[in-house]
Design a protein around this motif. Structure first.
Motif, PDB file in Angstrom:
ATOM      1  N   LYS A 125      12.920  11.421   3.144  1.00 41.61           N
ATOM      2  CA  LYS A 125      13.386  11.540   4.526  1.00 41.61           C
ATOM      3  C   LYS A 125      13.162  10.225   5.277  1.00 41.61           C
ATOM      4  O   LYS A 125      14.023   9.776   6.048  1.00 41.61           O
ATOM      5  N   ALA A 126      12.031   9.573   5.026  1.00 41.74           N
ATOM      6  CA  ALA A 126      11.759   8.287   5.664  1.00 41.74           C
ATOM      7  C   ALA A 126      12.768   7.241   5.214  1.00 41.74           C
ATOM      8  O   ALA A 126      13.237   6.419   6.021  1.00 41.74           O
ATOM      9  N   TYR A 127      13.110   7.262   3.928  1.00 39.61           N
ATOM     10  CA  TYR A 127      14.115   6.323   3.431  1.00 39.61           C
ATOM     11  C   TYR A 127      15.450   6.533   4.150  1.00 39.61           C
ATOM     12  O   TYR A 127      16.088   5.579   4.607  1.00 39.61           O
ATOM     13  N   ILE A 128      15.878   7.783   4.234  1.00 43.62           N
ATOM     14  CA  ILE A 128      17.153   8.109   4.879  1.00 43.62           C
ATOM     15  C   ILE A 128      17.145   7.646   6.329  1.00 43.62           C
ATOM     16  O   ILE A 128      18.114   7.043   6.824  1.00 43.62           O
ATOM     17  N   PHE A 129      16.041   7.883   7.017  1.00 44.32           N
ATOM     18  CA  PHE A 129      15.979   7.497   8.427  1.00 44.32           C
ATOM     19  C   PHE A 129      15.902   5.985   8.602  1.00 44.32           C
ATOM     20  O   PHE A 129      16.410   5.460   9.600  1.00 44.32           O
ATOM     21  N   ASN A 166       6.421   5.916  13.162  1.00 47.09           N
ATOM     22  CA  ASN A 166       6.283   7.184  12.468  1.00 47.09           C
ATOM     23  C   ASN A 166       6.661   7.079  10.998  1.00 47.09           C
ATOM     24  O   ASN A 166       6.058   7.730  10.141  1.00 47.09           O
ATOM     25  N   LEU A 167       7.654   6.240  10.680  1.00 41.96           N
ATOM     26  CA  LEU A 167       8.029   6.037   9.275  1.00 41.96           C
ATOM     27  C   LEU A 167       6.851   5.491   8.483  1.00 41.96           C
ATOM     28  O   LEU A 167       6.571   5.936   7.352  1.00 41.96           O
ATOM     29  N   LEU A 168       6.142   4.534   9.047  1.00 43.86           N
ATOM     30  CA  LEU A 168       4.971   3.970   8.378  1.00 43.86           C
ATOM     31  C   LEU A 168       3.911   5.044   8.148  1.00 43.86           C
ATOM     32  O   LEU A 168       3.332   5.145   7.053  1.00 43.86           O
ATOM     33  N   ARG A 200       4.580   4.881  -6.717  1.00 44.32           N
ATOM     34  CA  ARG A 200       4.992   3.479  -6.685  1.00 44.32           C
ATOM     35  C   ARG A 200       6.228   3.297  -5.806  1.00 44.32           C
ATOM     36  O   ARG A 200       6.353   2.278  -5.113  1.00 44.32           O
ATOM     37  N   LEU A 201       7.150   4.274  -5.815  1.00 45.07           N
ATOM     38  CA  LEU A 201       8.282   4.231  -4.891  1.00 45.07           C
ATOM     39  C   LEU A 201       7.790   4.289  -3.447  1.00 45.07           C
ATOM     40  O   LEU A 201       8.241   3.519  -2.594  1.00 45.07           O
ATOM     41  N   GLY A 202       6.863   5.221  -3.166  1.00 36.89           N
ATOM     42  CA  GLY A 202       6.353   5.350  -1.805  1.00 36.89           C
ATOM     43  C   GLY A 202       5.746   4.061  -1.294  1.00 36.89           C
ATOM     44  O   GLY A 202       6.011   3.626  -0.164  1.00 36.89           O
ATOM     45  N   ASN A 203       4.950   3.394  -2.125  1.00 36.73           N
ATOM     46  CA  ASN A 203       4.335   2.139  -1.700  1.00 36.73           C
ATOM     47  C   ASN A 203       5.354   1.012  -1.590  1.00 36.73           C
ATOM     48  O   ASN A 203       5.247   0.151  -0.701  1.00 36.73           O
TER      49      ASN A 203
END
Length: 502
Positions: A125-129, A166-168, A200-203
């Motif tokens: 969701k963060a990626y999309i936003f 908020n994304l962070l 690893r994707l999240g970081n």
């Protein structure tokens, strides 16, 4: 007559009573599931995030990856013009994904058995936003996707600065909470539920989000860059976040490039000329000259010799391009993306890659934000992207000897490190046009001159810095739309988003 009416009434009453008996069982479809596993919603949000052709029309043309000389429905970054139907495409594509992801988060937040799915949805969701806010600026965020859950049909627009904050927080928390000891979500299309790769994707995503603030809020950027680095980012091309397509679930770019628009999109002169002058082996994997479609309708003739490639210059349309310097005599004599490799209907869509991640680490090291060898990360990033091309097929693979030769003759120069790193980021983000466009606006590299095509849609000498909001927002969500403009500025192509600092 009265007896007939009585009998008829009794029959109706009995039939009504009979309808109540086993009503739920009778009216339940025995083969239709009553509930949907939220993991399927994640798979849909992954599959449908692959880029559409609108990003070739605007972002790809703006950063000089692609060029199309035609106007009308294809007008966009090629001629610095407004095109509402194309500008709204990402909005219309990505907000339905937000709805699905919000639904997953709502269904799994308190489910101890689905916590990995909950956190994976938060990360995606963060990626999309990030894509949405980078494209448009202030957008519906905190109330987005709440139409079904909260009857919130006219969401407020959040300031981009608050969205990024908020994304962070979301990506940092979600990545740290993923747990390999808990249930594996096999419906995940990216990593088949591999929690190590999701971490690893999240970081890597946290690193990307943080680096976007390098000019707007360097202190916050540095803090979260360090968190991402310490948490562990991507470690090889096996960690690339990509959607692999097939003959059933096809690549939207590939559909466009192999369909009705195959003679309309070309490689940009700036991109081709840079790779040629740099003796970059990637040009052979990317570019091709096809035969004249008027003589060879199937365009079976292909010339992939790097020395013969000719990119189409920006600033011309189909009626003025014959006057362009070096005009080769026909549009068919300009280079295009190879439709059998990068432009195939089964080609993957890359969202976050190891090569991009290494380049961001190199920049962070060059800025002194993390301890590490910027030169080594830079060279490894170039290698990673060249090796990444093999995913498109054997015809796009670059021999290790060619990679080694390029590395040996292209040393990292710290004095011009930021430009060197981000020029490579530009190359490594080909076909990930939203990321190439965002990173160019953030860094200013590579240096791209303003499009000189005469237009009234932006002031002469300026470049497109964002896309405009859909007309439906103007008419249906008017109050919140106007509130966003009062903060951000006019809803125009040349207005900078918050983090796009001069």
């Amino acid at each position: 007559m009265q007896r007939y009416i009585y009998i008829l009434g009794l029959a109706i009453l009995l039939s009504a009573t009979g309808c109540d008996k086993n009503f739920e069982k009778i009216n339940t479809n025995p083969v239709l599931p009553a509930t949907l596993d939220p993991a399927y919603l994640l798979a849909q949000a992954e599959l449908n995030a692959s880029w559409g052709s609108s990003t070739l029309t605007y972002q790809g043309a703006i950063v000089r990856h692609t060029m199309h000389p035609f106007l009308g429905v294809l007008a966009g970054g090629n001629v610095n013009q407004k095109n509402p139907a194309v500008e709204r495409a990402l909005w219309d594509q990505y907000y339905p994904l937000v709805r699905n992801l919000v639904d997953i988060i709502d269904k799994t937040a308190d489910d101890s058995a689905r916590q990995n799915l909950y956190h994976m949805a938060r990360i995606w969701k963060a990626y999309i936003f990030q894509v949405l806010t980078d494209t448009y600026g202030d957008i519906p965020y905190s109330q987005a996707g709440q139409g079904f859950l909260e009857s919130q049909y006219f969401p407020v627009y959040d300031p981009q600065q608050e969205i990024y904050k908020n994304l962070l927080k979301e990506v940092d928390e979600a990545t740290g909470s993923l747990d390999a000891a808990k249930a594996v979500e096999k419906n995940d299309l990216f990593y088949n539920g591999d929690i190590g790769k999701w971490k690893r994707l999240g970081n890597a995503l946290l690193l990307r989000i943080a680096m976007r603030l390098s000019k707007a809020d360097a202190a916050t950027a540095r803090t979260y860059v360090q968190k991402a680095f310490q948490g562990g980012v991507m470690s090889s091309n096996a960690d690339n976040c990509m959607m692999q397509h097939s003959a059933t679930y096809t690549n939207a770019f590939g559909n466009q490039l192999n369909g009705s628009e195959k003679a309309n999109y070309y490689l940009n002169a700036m991109f081709v000329d840079y790779l040629k002058s740099d003796n970059d082996p990637r040009l052979r994997a990317i570019a091709v000259l096809y035969g004249d479609a008027t003589q060879d309708p199937a365009q079976t003739t292909q010339d992939k010799d790097p020395a013969h490639q000719v990119g189409m210059p920006t600033g011309y349309d189909n009626s003025t391009i014959p006057a362009a310097p070096g005009y080769p005599g026909s549009l068919y004599k300009y280079s295009q993306i190879d439709r059998l490799t990068l432009g195939s209907i089964t080609a993957p869509c890359f969202h976050v890659t190891y090569a991009q991640t290494l380049l961001l680490l190199a920049e962070a090291a060059q800025r002194g934000w993390i301890a590490g060898n910027a030169a080594a990360w830079y060279q490894d990033a170039v290698t990673a992207h060249m090796q990444q091309l093999a995913v498109y097929g054997a015809a796009a693979a670059i021999a290790q000897g060619d990679i080694d030769a390029y590395r040996a003759t292209h040393a990292y120069n710290p004095a011009g490190g930021i430009e060197q790193i981000n020029t490579q980021y530009w190359i490594a983000s080909l076909l990930n046009e939203v990321e190439a466009y965002a990173n160019w606006r953030r860094t200013g590299y590579p240096v791209i001159p303003a499009n000189a095509y005469p237009t009234q849609d932006i002031p002469q000498g300026q470049s497109i810095r964002r896309l405009r909001y859909p007309d439906t927002e103007i008419s249906l969500n008017t109050a919140h739309y106007q509130e966003a403009l009062s903060r951000q500025g006019a809803d125009e192509l040349n207005i900078r988003v918050w983090w796009d600092v001069q």
